[in-house]
Design a protein around this motif. Structure first.
Motif, PDB file in Angstrom:
ATOM      1  N   ASP A  44     -16.805 -32.759  16.553  1.00  0.00           N
ATOM      2  CA  ASP A  44     -15.814 -32.152  15.683  1.00  0.00           C
ATOM      3  C   ASP A  44     -15.558 -32.822  14.692  1.00  0.00           C
ATOM      4  N   LYS A  45     -15.163 -33.887  14.874  1.00  0.00           N
ATOM      5  CA  LYS A  45     -14.260 -34.882  13.974  1.00  0.00           C
ATOM      6  C   LYS A  45     -15.367 -35.226  12.950  1.00  0.00           C
ATOM      7  N   GLU A  46     -16.539 -35.600  13.083  1.00  0.00           N
ATOM      8  CA  GLU A  46     -17.789 -35.744  11.984  1.00  0.00           C
ATOM      9  C   GLU A  46     -18.401 -34.582  11.350  1.00  0.00           C
ATOM     10  N   ILE A  47     -17.974 -33.420  11.759  1.00  0.00           N
ATOM     11  CA  ILE A  47     -18.555 -32.221  10.849  1.00  0.00           C
ATOM     12  C   ILE A  47     -17.826 -32.299   9.711  1.00  0.00           C
ATOM     13  N   PRO A  48     -18.867 -31.941   8.469  1.00  0.00           N
ATOM     14  CA  PRO A  48     -18.063 -31.774   7.011  1.00  0.00           C
ATOM     15  C   PRO A  48     -17.150 -30.496   7.227  1.00  0.00           C
ATOM     16  N   ASP A  49     -16.026 -30.988   6.471  1.00  0.00           N
ATOM     17  CA  ASP A  49     -15.160 -29.735   6.310  1.00  0.00           C
ATOM     18  C   ASP A  49     -15.581 -28.362   6.010  1.00  0.00           C
ATOM     19  N   GLU A  50     -16.471 -28.426   5.116  1.00  0.00           N
ATOM     20  CA  GLU A  50     -16.738 -26.963   4.356  1.00  0.00           C
ATOM     21  C   GLU A  50     -17.652 -26.167   5.717  1.00  0.00           C
ATOM     22  N   LEU A  51     -18.433 -27.255   6.457  1.00  0.00           N
ATOM     23  CA  LEU A  51     -19.227 -26.679   7.546  1.00  0.00           C
ATOM     24  C   LEU A  51     -18.435 -26.182   8.586  1.00  0.00           C
ATOM     25  N   GLN A  52     -17.299 -27.156   8.877  1.00  0.00           N
ATOM     26  CA  GLN A  52     -16.248 -26.666   9.888  1.00  0.00           C
ATOM     27  C   GLN A  52     -15.770 -25.489   9.770  1.00  0.00           C
ATOM     28  N   ILE A  54     -17.053 -22.798   7.846  1.00  0.00           N
ATOM     29  CA  ILE A  54     -17.989 -21.874   8.167  1.00  0.00           C
ATOM     30  C   ILE A  54     -18.342 -21.749   9.839  1.00  0.00           C
ATOM     31  N   ILE A  55     -18.396 -22.611  10.604  1.00  0.00           N
ATOM     32  CA  ILE A  55     -18.412 -22.276  11.992  1.00  0.00           C
ATOM     33  C   ILE A  55     -17.220 -21.421  12.736  1.00  0.00           C
ATOM     34  N   GLY A  56     -15.983 -22.098  12.109  1.00  0.00           N
ATOM     35  CA  GLY A  56     -14.699 -21.210  12.464  1.00  0.00           C
ATOM     36  C   GLY A  56     -14.887 -19.664  12.311  1.00  0.00           C
ATOM     37  N   GLU A  57     -15.545 -19.436  11.220  1.00  0.00           N
ATOM     38  CA  GLU A  57     -15.641 -17.872  10.644  1.00  0.00           C
ATOM     39  C   GLU A  57     -16.463 -17.319  11.746  1.00  0.00           C
ATOM     40  N   LYS A  58     -17.615 -17.992  11.952  1.00  0.00           N
ATOM     41  CA  LYS A  58     -19.085 -17.340  12.698  1.00  0.00           C
ATOM     42  C   LYS A  58     -18.805 -17.675  14.312  1.00  0.00           C
ATOM     43  N   LYS A  59     -18.292 -18.444  14.797  1.00  0.00           N
ATOM     44  CA  LYS A  59     -18.446 -18.860  16.178  1.00  0.00           C
ATOM     45  C   LYS A  59     -18.241 -17.639  17.080  1.00  0.00           C
ATOM     46  N   GLU A  60     -17.546 -16.667  17.051  1.00  0.00           N
ATOM     47  CA  GLU A  60     -17.392 -15.418  17.865  1.00  0.00           C
ATOM     48  C   GLU A  60     -18.690 -14.863  18.323  1.00  0.00           C
ATOM     49  N   GLY A  61     -19.722 -14.741  17.382  1.00  0.00           N
ATOM     50  CA  GLY A  61     -20.871 -14.450  17.722  1.00  0.00           C
ATOM     51  C   GLY A  61     -22.218 -15.279  17.979  1.00  0.00           C
ATOM     52  N   GLN A  62     -23.383 -14.902  18.084  1.00  0.00           N
ATOM     53  CA  GLN A  62     -24.440 -15.735  18.009  1.00  0.00           C
ATOM     54  C   GLN A  62     -24.550 -16.524  16.588  1.00  0.00           C
ATOM     55  N   MET A  63     -24.810 -17.896  16.763  1.00  0.00           N
ATOM     56  CA  MET A  63     -24.991 -18.511  15.540  1.00  0.00           C
ATOM     57  C   MET A  63     -26.233 -19.423  15.383  1.00  0.00           C
ATOM     58  N   ASN A  72     -28.346 -35.453   4.590  1.00  0.00           N
ATOM     59  CA  ASN A  72     -28.842 -34.921   6.091  1.00  0.00           C
ATOM     60  C   ASN A  72     -28.939 -33.479   6.245  1.00  0.00           C
ATOM     61  N   LEU A  73     -29.506 -33.121   7.159  1.00  0.00           N
ATOM     62  CA  LEU A  73     -29.772 -31.550   7.501  1.00  0.00           C
ATOM     63  C   LEU A  73     -28.983 -31.271   8.862  1.00  0.00           C
ATOM     64  N   TYR A  74     -27.944 -30.316   8.565  1.00  0.00           N
ATOM     65  CA  TYR A  74     -27.274 -30.279  10.173  1.00  0.00           C
ATOM     66  C   TYR A  74     -27.634 -28.658  10.649  1.00  0.00           C
ATOM     67  N   ILE A  75     -28.065 -28.800  11.958  1.00  0.00           N
ATOM     68  CA  ILE A  75     -28.603 -27.370  12.339  1.00  0.00           C
ATOM     69  C   ILE A  75     -27.592 -27.182  13.464  1.00  0.00           C
ATOM     70  N   ILE A  76     -27.034 -25.740  13.581  1.00  0.00           N
ATOM     71  CA  ILE A  76     -25.823 -25.402  14.320  1.00  0.00           C
ATOM     72  C   ILE A  76     -26.394 -24.256  15.262  1.00  0.00           C
ATOM     73  N   ARG A  77     -26.208 -24.113  16.384  1.00  0.00           N
ATOM     74  CA  ARG A  77     -26.584 -23.240  17.417  1.00  0.00           C
ATOM     75  C   ARG A  77     -25.505 -22.935  18.033  1.00  0.00           C
ATOM     76  N   GLY A  78     -24.922 -21.651  18.210  1.00  0.00           N
ATOM     77  CA  GLY A  78     -23.916 -21.237  18.812  1.00  0.00           C
ATOM     78  C   GLY A  78     -24.311 -20.084  19.620  1.00  0.00           C
ATOM     79  N   TYR A  79     -23.686 -19.698  20.984  1.00  0.00           N
ATOM     80  CA  TYR A  79     -23.726 -18.938  21.610  1.00  0.00           C
ATOM     81  C   TYR A  79     -22.906 -17.737  22.127  1.00  0.00           C
TER      82      TYR A  79
END
Length: 139
Positions: A44-52, A54-63, A72-79
């Protein structure tokens, strides 16, 4: 029905068959693995602020997200929302094909004997890999 009408109907059915069968050709998948991709699981500490954010806004659903930076390319998979804690995510495969990057992950739940909190959790994983503009396919 007259012989001529039968021939016309037979001709129409034949043409329809030809037209429909042309659209049903077998297409080969272009997912032949060219190479496995090197990756790092990002804390979590290494995630770019803008991406953090976005994740906070979308984490409640499948991501299923991608985020591209200069290097770099960041790939995020949330359940999405889970009823308890104790979940982890395993990267089963990450590889490059001619036209895409393929990612396969698995959500692993807590074991029967694991102590878990009865609080909601939102398991997700952030993977950092080499920059590519190929589409990412989540399997």
């Amino acid at each position: 029905m007259g012989k001529r009408k039968k021939m016309v109907l037979l001709g129409i059915f034949f043409m329809l068959f030809c037209i429909l069968s042309c659209g049903c050709g077998i297409e080969e998948k272009e997912d032949k693995k060219l190479k496995d991709m090197d990756f790092t699981i990002v804390s979590d500490k290494e995630i770019p602020d803008e991406l953090q954010k976005i994740i906070g806004e979308k984490k409640e659903g499948q991501m299923k997200l991608t985020y591209l930076t200069d290097k770099n390319l960041y790939i995020i998979r949330g359940y999405g929302e889970q009823k308890t804690g104790g979940y982890s995510i395993q990267v089963k495969d990450l590889y490059l094909t001619e036209n895409a990057v393929y990612l396969k992950t698995e959500l692993i739940g807590p074991g029967e004997n694991d102590a878990t909190e009865e609080a909601k959790s939102y398991p997700y994983i952030v993977i950092k890999t080499e920059k590519t503009e190929d589409v990412v396919i989540f399997e």
